[in-house]
Design an enzyme around this catalytic site. Structure first.
Site, PDB file in Angstrom:
ATOM      1  CG  ASP A  70       9.465  -5.221   0.321  1.00  0.00           C
ATOM      2  OD1 ASP A  70      10.639  -5.103  -0.113  1.00  0.00           O
ATOM      3  OD2 ASP A  70       8.572  -4.404   0.057  1.00  0.00           O
ATOM      4  CG  ASN A 138      -1.636  -1.021  -3.124  1.00  0.00           C
ATOM      5  OD1 ASN A 138      -0.612  -0.464  -2.729  1.00  0.00           O
ATOM      6  ND2 ASN A 138      -1.743  -2.336  -3.199  1.00  0.00           N
ATOM      7  CG  HIS A 140       2.263  -1.466  -1.202  1.00  0.00           C
ATOM      8  ND1 HIS A 140       2.290  -2.465  -2.151  1.00  0.00           N
ATOM      9  CD2 HIS A 140       3.258  -0.608  -1.561  1.00  0.00           C
ATOM     10  CE1 HIS A 140       3.254  -2.226  -3.017  1.00  0.00           C
ATOM     11  NE2 HIS A 140       3.850  -1.104  -2.686  1.00  0.00           N
ATOM     12  CD  GLU A 145       0.193  -5.436  -1.776  1.00  0.00           C
ATOM     13  OE1 GLU A 145       0.170  -4.188  -1.682  1.00  0.00           O
ATOM     14  OE2 GLU A 145       0.528  -6.012  -2.825  1.00  0.00           O
TER      15      GLU A 145
HETATM   16  P1  PGA Z   1       8.305   2.514  -6.642  1.00  0.00           P
HETATM   17  O1  PGA Z   1       7.640   1.451  -5.672  1.00  0.00           O
HETATM   18  O2  PGA Z   1       9.258   3.300  -5.808  1.00  0.00           O
HETATM   19  O3  PGA Z   1       8.984   1.707  -7.704  1.00  0.00           O
HETATM   20  O4  PGA Z   1       7.172   3.380  -7.167  1.00  0.00           O
HETATM   21  C1  PGA Z   1       7.076   1.875  -4.479  1.00  0.00           C
HETATM   22  C2  PGA Z   1       6.322   0.774  -3.798  1.00  0.00           C
HETATM   23  O5  PGA Z   1       5.694  -0.066  -4.484  1.00  0.00           O
HETATM   24  O6  PGA Z   1       6.311   0.730  -2.561  1.00  0.00           O
END
Ligand code: PGA
Length: 244
Positions: A70, A138, A140, A145
């Site tokens: 992403d 959430n 994702h 999302e």
């Molecule tokens: P993080 O992000 O590893 O910084 O918690 C995970 C994500 O948003 O997919």
């Protein structure tokens, strides 16, 4: 279609070692694997562990191809918030993988049209062998999302409020977080042969259980990990598993 395997670890170091062993197994069988490495905080320790194994000669990642998961949209070249830049610092440089072994996501011009070509080329090249993923609060995966269906292609997305607030921890303030992004879709991701999902910290407690035990539905995109032919392993720390 097997259920995801769940492995719970007491601390970050043992989680990183276990995840590195899984990655090592894939690369030993397939030294030319096509690998998706998530950015975010959770896999940083794993990448450091992989780099250490490379340093000691226990792992040879030089034949792999990296496929980007992403990226934010609307950034100028060299912007400190680039997720490609994050991947460069945490994955490519430590593992000695040059730029020409990276399949980047489109970010310029007609991005939506380029996403269609991206998915077509990915499929023609045989898809993804290994996806190393984190999870958003959430649910994702990448920037898929909620709601995101299992068939969602690589595409342009608007980031959710929850993601913008979480990403503010990386860049300073909510206003510093771009609001649009491009993400590999769930369809190409879920077609990977092997998926390792890393989950750490008590703030992920609720979502890891909704992912593994709740309804399989677009409002929790990660729940589709339970409906894929991929071999899925969830490596989770005790804080996330047992909660506050
Ligand atoms: P993080 O992000 O590893 O910084 O918690 C995970 C994500 O948003 O997919």
């Amino acid at each position: 279609m097997a259920e995801p395997r769940v492995e719970v670890f007491d601390d970050a170091a043992s989680l990183d070692r276990a995840a590195a062993a899984l990655v090592g197994d894939v690369l030993r069988t397939n030294p030319a694997a096509r690998v998706v490495p998530a950015t975010g905080e959770t896999p940083v320790g794993l990448y450091a562990e992989l780099a250490a194994r490379r340093g000691s000669g226990a792992l040879d990642p030089t034949g792999i191809t990296i496929v980007q998961l992403d990226e934010y949209l609307g950034l100028e070249p060299g912007d400190r918030r680039s997720l490609y830049g994050w991947m460069l610092r945490t994955v490519l440089e430590p593992l000695g993988i040059p730029d020409d072994r990276v399949v980047g996501l489109p970010t310029d011009g007609d991005v939506s049209a380029a996403c269609v070509s991206f998915d077509r080329q990915l499929a023609a090249d045989g898809g993804i062998d290994l996806a190393i993923l984190g999870i958003g609060h959430n649910g994702h995966l990448g920037f898929n999302e909620p709601p995101s269906d299992a068939t969602s292609p690589t595409r342009v997305v608007d980031l959710s409020r929850s993601t913008i607030e979480a990403n503010a921890n990386y860049w300073g303030r909510v206003d510093d977080v771009p609001t649009r992004a491009v993400t590999m879709g769930l369809a190409p991701l879920l077609s990977a042969s092997t998926i390792v999902l890393l989950v750490a910290g008590e703030r992920k407690h609720e979502i890891v259980h909704r992912t593994l035990e709740g309804p399989i539905e677009a409002t929790v995109p990660a729940s589709f990990l339970r409906r894929t032919s991929a071999e899925v392993t969830v490596v989770v720390d005790r804080a996330a598993w047992e909660g506050p």
